[in-house]
Motif scaffolding. Sequence first.
Motif, PDB file in Angstrom:
ATOM      1  N   ILE A  11       0.837  -1.198   0.000  1.00  0.00           N
ATOM      2  CA  ILE A  11       0.000   0.000   0.000  1.00  0.00           C
ATOM      3  C   ILE A  11       0.873   1.250   0.000  1.00  0.00           C
ATOM      4  CG2 ILE A  11      -1.645   1.331   1.380  1.00  0.00           C
ATOM      5  CD1 ILE A  11      -3.022  -1.308   2.056  1.00  0.00           C
ATOM      6  N   GLU A  12       1.978   1.219   0.720  1.00  0.00           N
ATOM      7  CA  GLU A  12       2.894   2.359   0.742  1.00  0.00           C
ATOM      8  C   GLU A  12       3.485   2.624  -0.643  1.00  0.00           C
ATOM      9  OE1 GLU A  12       5.880   1.659   3.703  1.00  0.00           O
ATOM     10  OE2 GLU A  12       4.422   1.617   5.320  1.00  0.00           O
ATOM     11  N   ALA A  13       3.618   1.579  -1.454  1.00  0.00           N
ATOM     12  CA  ALA A  13       4.226   1.713  -2.778  1.00  0.00           C
ATOM     13  C   ALA A  13       3.242   2.206  -3.840  1.00  0.00           C
ATOM     14  CB  ALA A  13       4.816   0.376  -3.210  1.00  0.00           C
ATOM     15  N   LEU A  14       1.952   2.247  -3.526  1.00  0.00           N
ATOM     16  CA  LEU A  14       0.961   2.673  -4.506  1.00  0.00           C
ATOM     17  C   LEU A  14       1.107   4.156  -4.825  1.00  0.00           C
ATOM     18  CD1 LEU A  14      -2.210   0.823  -3.190  1.00  0.00           C
ATOM     19  CD2 LEU A  14      -0.898   0.285  -5.239  1.00  0.00           C
ATOM     20  N   THR A  15       0.876   4.486  -6.076  1.00  0.00           N
ATOM     21  CA  THR A  15       0.940   5.873  -6.518  1.00  0.00           C
ATOM     22  C   THR A  15      -0.477   6.401  -6.738  1.00  0.00           C
ATOM     23  OG1 THR A  15       0.985   5.284  -8.855  1.00  0.00           O
ATOM     24  CG2 THR A  15       3.119   5.405  -7.721  1.00  0.00           C
ATOM     25  N   GLU A  16      -0.575   7.705  -6.968  1.00  0.00           N
ATOM     26  CA  GLU A  16      -1.872   8.304  -7.276  1.00  0.00           C
ATOM     27  C   GLU A  16      -2.465   7.668  -8.525  1.00  0.00           C
ATOM     28  OE1 GLU A  16      -1.941  12.557  -7.400  1.00  0.00           O
ATOM     29  OE2 GLU A  16      -0.778  12.723  -5.553  1.00  0.00           O
ATOM     30  N   ASN A  39     -13.053  -7.314  -3.996  1.00  0.00           N
ATOM     31  CA  ASN A  39     -11.627  -7.228  -3.649  1.00  0.00           C
ATOM     32  C   ASN A  39     -11.078  -5.830  -3.897  1.00  0.00           C
ATOM     33  OD1 ASN A  39     -11.405  -9.870  -2.774  1.00  0.00           O
ATOM     34  ND2 ASN A  39     -10.752 -10.641  -4.767  1.00  0.00           N
ATOM     35  N   ASP A  40     -11.465  -5.228  -5.030  1.00  0.00           N
ATOM     36  CA  ASP A  40     -11.018  -3.864  -5.304  1.00  0.00           C
ATOM     37  C   ASP A  40     -11.564  -2.901  -4.259  1.00  0.00           C
ATOM     38  OD1 ASP A  40      -9.428  -4.421  -7.478  1.00  0.00           O
ATOM     39  OD2 ASP A  40     -10.816  -3.645  -8.980  1.00  0.00           O
ATOM     40  N   TRP A  41     -12.818  -3.091  -3.858  1.00  0.00           N
ATOM     41  CA  TRP A  41     -13.414  -2.221  -2.846  1.00  0.00           C
ATOM     42  C   TRP A  41     -12.663  -2.346  -1.523  1.00  0.00           C
ATOM     43  CZ3 TRP A  41     -15.817  -2.702   1.890  1.00  0.00           C
ATOM     44  CH2 TRP A  41     -16.477  -1.559   2.362  1.00  0.00           C
ATOM     45  N   HIS A  42     -12.331  -3.570  -1.140  1.00  0.00           N
ATOM     46  CA  HIS A  42     -11.580  -3.782   0.104  1.00  0.00           C
ATOM     47  C   HIS A  42     -10.179  -3.170   0.013  1.00  0.00           C
ATOM     48  CE1 HIS A  42     -14.283  -6.063   2.586  1.00  0.00           C
ATOM     49  NE2 HIS A  42     -14.624  -6.791   1.538  1.00  0.00           N
ATOM     50  N   LEU A  43      -9.580  -3.242  -1.152  1.00  0.00           N
ATOM     51  CA  LEU A  43      -8.266  -2.629  -1.340  1.00  0.00           C
ATOM     52  C   LEU A  43      -8.369  -1.113  -1.200  1.00  0.00           C
ATOM     53  CD1 LEU A  43      -5.294  -2.612  -2.060  1.00  0.00           C
ATOM     54  CD2 LEU A  43      -5.952  -2.814  -4.470  1.00  0.00           C
ATOM     55  N   LEU A  44      -9.373  -0.506  -1.817  1.00  0.00           N
ATOM     56  CA  LEU A  44      -9.550   0.941  -1.683  1.00  0.00           C
ATOM     57  C   LEU A  44      -9.790   1.322  -0.226  1.00  0.00           C
ATOM     58  CD1 LEU A  44      -9.642   3.528  -3.420  1.00  0.00           C
ATOM     59  CD2 LEU A  44     -12.128   3.294  -3.403  1.00  0.00           C
ATOM     60  N   ARG A  45     -10.526   0.505   0.468  1.00  0.00           N
ATOM     61  CA  ARG A  45     -10.801   0.761   1.886  1.00  0.00           C
ATOM     62  C   ARG A  45      -9.506   0.666   2.712  1.00  0.00           C
ATOM     63  NH1 ARG A  45     -13.241  -2.086   6.475  1.00  0.00           N
ATOM     64  NH2 ARG A  45     -14.597  -0.597   7.513  1.00  0.00           N
ATOM     65  N   ALA A  46      -8.672  -0.315   2.424  1.00  0.00           N
ATOM     66  CA  ALA A  46      -7.386  -0.450   3.127  1.00  0.00           C
ATOM     67  C   ALA A  46      -6.504   0.762   2.854  1.00  0.00           C
ATOM     68  CB  ALA A  46      -6.677  -1.735   2.700  1.00  0.00           C
ATOM     69  N   ILE A  47      -6.523   1.231   1.613  1.00  0.00           N
ATOM     70  CA  ILE A  47      -5.748   2.423   1.270  1.00  0.00           C
ATOM     71  C   ILE A  47      -6.279   3.622   2.051  1.00  0.00           C
ATOM     72  CG2 ILE A  47      -5.122   4.016  -0.581  1.00  0.00           C
ATOM     73  CD1 ILE A  47      -5.387   1.548  -2.497  1.00  0.00           C
ATOM     74  N   ALA A  48      -7.591   3.711   2.192  1.00  0.00           N
ATOM     75  CA  ALA A  48      -8.209   4.830   2.911  1.00  0.00           C
ATOM     76  C   ALA A  48      -7.730   4.906   4.353  1.00  0.00           C
ATOM     77  CB  ALA A  48      -9.733   4.702   2.877  1.00  0.00           C
ATOM     78  N   GLN A  50      -4.787   3.603   5.516  1.00  0.00           N
ATOM     79  CA  GLN A  50      -3.339   3.751   5.627  1.00  0.00           C
ATOM     80  C   GLN A  50      -2.795   4.975   4.905  1.00  0.00           C
ATOM     81  OE1 GLN A  50      -1.118   0.161   4.951  1.00  0.00           O
ATOM     82  NE2 GLN A  50      -2.794  -1.090   5.711  1.00  0.00           N
ATOM     83  N   ARG A  51      -3.459   5.384   3.823  1.00  0.00           N
ATOM     84  CA  ARG A  51      -2.989   6.543   3.048  1.00  0.00           C
ATOM     85  C   ARG A  51      -4.188   7.356   2.578  1.00  0.00           C
ATOM     86  NH1 ARG A  51       1.310   5.354  -1.095  1.00  0.00           N
ATOM     87  NH2 ARG A  51       1.428   7.604  -0.962  1.00  0.00           N
ATOM     88  N   PRO A  52      -4.894   7.965   3.496  1.00  0.00           N
ATOM     89  CA  PRO A  52      -6.142   8.656   3.151  1.00  0.00           C
ATOM     90  C   PRO A  52      -5.985   9.772   2.124  1.00  0.00           C
ATOM     91  CG  PRO A  52      -5.466   9.174   5.396  1.00  0.00           C
ATOM     92  CD  PRO A  52      -4.555   8.097   4.908  1.00  0.00           C
ATOM     93  N   GLU A  53      -4.803  10.334   2.034  1.00  0.00           N
ATOM     94  CA  GLU A  53      -4.598  11.417   1.067  1.00  0.00           C
ATOM     95  C   GLU A  53      -4.763  10.945  -0.379  1.00  0.00           C
ATOM     96  OE1 GLU A  53      -0.582   9.468   1.505  1.00  0.00           O
ATOM     97  OE2 GLU A  53      -2.182  10.008   2.884  1.00  0.00           O
ATOM     98  N   LEU A  54      -4.548   9.648  -0.617  1.00  0.00           N
ATOM     99  CA  LEU A  54      -4.664   9.120  -1.974  1.00  0.00           C
ATOM    100  C   LEU A  54      -6.112   8.903  -2.417  1.00  0.00           C
ATOM    101  CD1 LEU A  54      -1.816   6.442  -2.181  1.00  0.00           C
ATOM    102  CD2 LEU A  54      -1.874   8.727  -3.207  1.00  0.00           C
ATOM    103  N   ILE A  55      -7.006   8.720  -1.480  1.00  0.00           N
ATOM    104  CA  ILE A  55      -8.370   8.374  -1.880  1.00  0.00           C
ATOM    105  C   ILE A  55      -9.365   9.515  -1.720  1.00  0.00           C
ATOM    106  CG2 ILE A  55      -8.036   5.921  -1.422  1.00  0.00           C
ATOM    107  CD1 ILE A  55     -10.345   7.308   0.845  1.00  0.00           C
ATOM    108  N   GLU A  56      -8.889  10.685  -1.333  1.00  0.00           N
ATOM    109  CA  GLU A  56      -9.814  11.815  -1.141  1.00  0.00           C
ATOM    110  C   GLU A  56     -10.753  12.031  -2.323  1.00  0.00           C
ATOM    111  OE1 GLU A  56      -8.036  15.420   0.236  1.00  0.00           O
ATOM    112  OE2 GLU A  56      -6.992  14.380   1.849  1.00  0.00           O
TER     113      GLU A  56
END
Length: 70
Positions: A11-16, A39-48, A50-56
């Motif tokens: 998740i830390e390695a994901l880019t915008e 699965n994609d929804w759960h991934l977006l939720r995990a990103i939210a 750990q890295r909320p700035e990416l999913i705003e």
Amino acid sequence: MTTLSISSRQIEALTESDVADLATRLEQDSYTNPFDGLNDWHLLRAIAFQRPELIEPYMHLLDLEAYDEA
């Protein structure tokens, strides 16, 4: 059935751009298997979490609402 497993490092390695691609897939909702969308929804939720700035820009896809327990 396979289990989605993604580490904090991944998740830390994901880019915008990665998150934008994920959001596009979710918005198009043209999955051949309903579990792929989940699965994609759960991934977006995990990103939210750990890295909320990416999913705003994509918060609407998570349907998260603040609530008051009072």
